[in-house]
Write a protein that holds these residues in place. Structure first.
Motif, mmCIF file in Angstrom:
data_model
loop_
_atom_site.group_PDB
_atom_site.id
_atom_site.type_symbol
_atom_site.label_atom_id
_atom_site.label_comp_id
_atom_site.label_asym_id
_atom_site.label_seq_id
_atom_site.Cartn_x
_atom_site.Cartn_y
_atom_site.Cartn_z
ATOM 1 N N GLU A 112 26.728 52.911 50.219
ATOM 2 C CA GLU A 112 27.065 52.454 51.570
ATOM 3 C C GLU A 112 27.871 53.504 52.320
ATOM 4 O O GLU A 112 27.669 53.731 53.509
ATOM 5 N N ARG A 120 48.074 45.177 54.508
ATOM 6 C CA ARG A 120 47.147 46.155 53.930
ATOM 7 C C ARG A 120 45.849 45.461 53.573
ATOM 8 O O ARG A 120 45.868 44.412 52.952
ATOM 9 N N ARG A 121 44.769 46.066 53.956
ATOM 10 C CA ARG A 121 43.473 45.506 53.606
ATOM 11 C C ARG A 121 42.853 46.365 52.521
ATOM 12 O O ARG A 121 42.815 47.581 52.635
ATOM 13 N N ASN A 122 42.417 45.725 51.516
ATOM 14 C CA ASN A 122 41.710 46.421 50.447
ATOM 15 C C ASN A 122 40.216 46.260 50.688
ATOM 16 O O ASN A 122 39.674 45.185 50.508
ATOM 17 N N GLU A 123 39.583 47.309 51.121
ATOM 18 C CA GLU A 123 38.145 47.269 51.335
ATOM 19 C C GLU A 123 37.486 48.167 50.313
ATOM 20 O O GLU A 123 37.838 49.335 50.183
ATOM 21 N N HIS A 124 36.548 47.618 49.617
ATOM 22 C CA HIS A 124 35.796 48.377 48.632
ATOM 23 C C HIS A 124 34.337 48.412 49.076
ATOM 24 O O HIS A 124 33.729 47.371 49.304
ATOM 25 N N ILE A 125 33.823 49.593 49.206
ATOM 26 C CA ILE A 125 32.407 49.733 49.517
ATOM 27 C C ILE A 125 31.796 50.641 48.459
ATOM 28 O O ILE A 125 32.481 51.481 47.856
#
Length: 97
Positions: A12, A3-8
């Protein structure tokens, strides 16, 4: 399963949405009109009846021929001010009517 935790940021995400849904041109038209009102002030806006962006040409309808002549001497400066206000080169030419 990785699982990748991407916060933008919200900014954006909205920018990406606008670019992907091709809403940018419509927003540019509205933003140019707002920039004209903000930059030119009430003196010029009292004589401005229509501001319209078509492609990269800004069409401005003025009710005063004297003001139209006066503004025609500063077209390049107006273009630079609008583009600087918007943070990108949107306007290449101004036609005063």
């Amino acid at each position: 399963m990785a699982r990748r935790n991407e916060h933008i940021s919200l900014a954006e995400a909205l920018k990406s949405f606008v670019e992907n849904s091709k809403l940018e041109k419509g927003l540019d038209k509205h933003n140019v009109e707002d920039a004209w009102v903000n930059l030119m002030g009430p003196g010029v806006n009292n004589y401005t009846s229509n501001v319209q962006l078509k492609g990269s040409v800004l069409y401005v309808t003025l009710s005063s021929s004297v003001l139209r002549e006066e503004l025609s001497y500063g077209k390049e400066k107006i273009i630079n001010m609008i583009n600087e206000e918007l943070g990108k080169d949107i306007v290449d030419k101004i036609v005063l009517r």
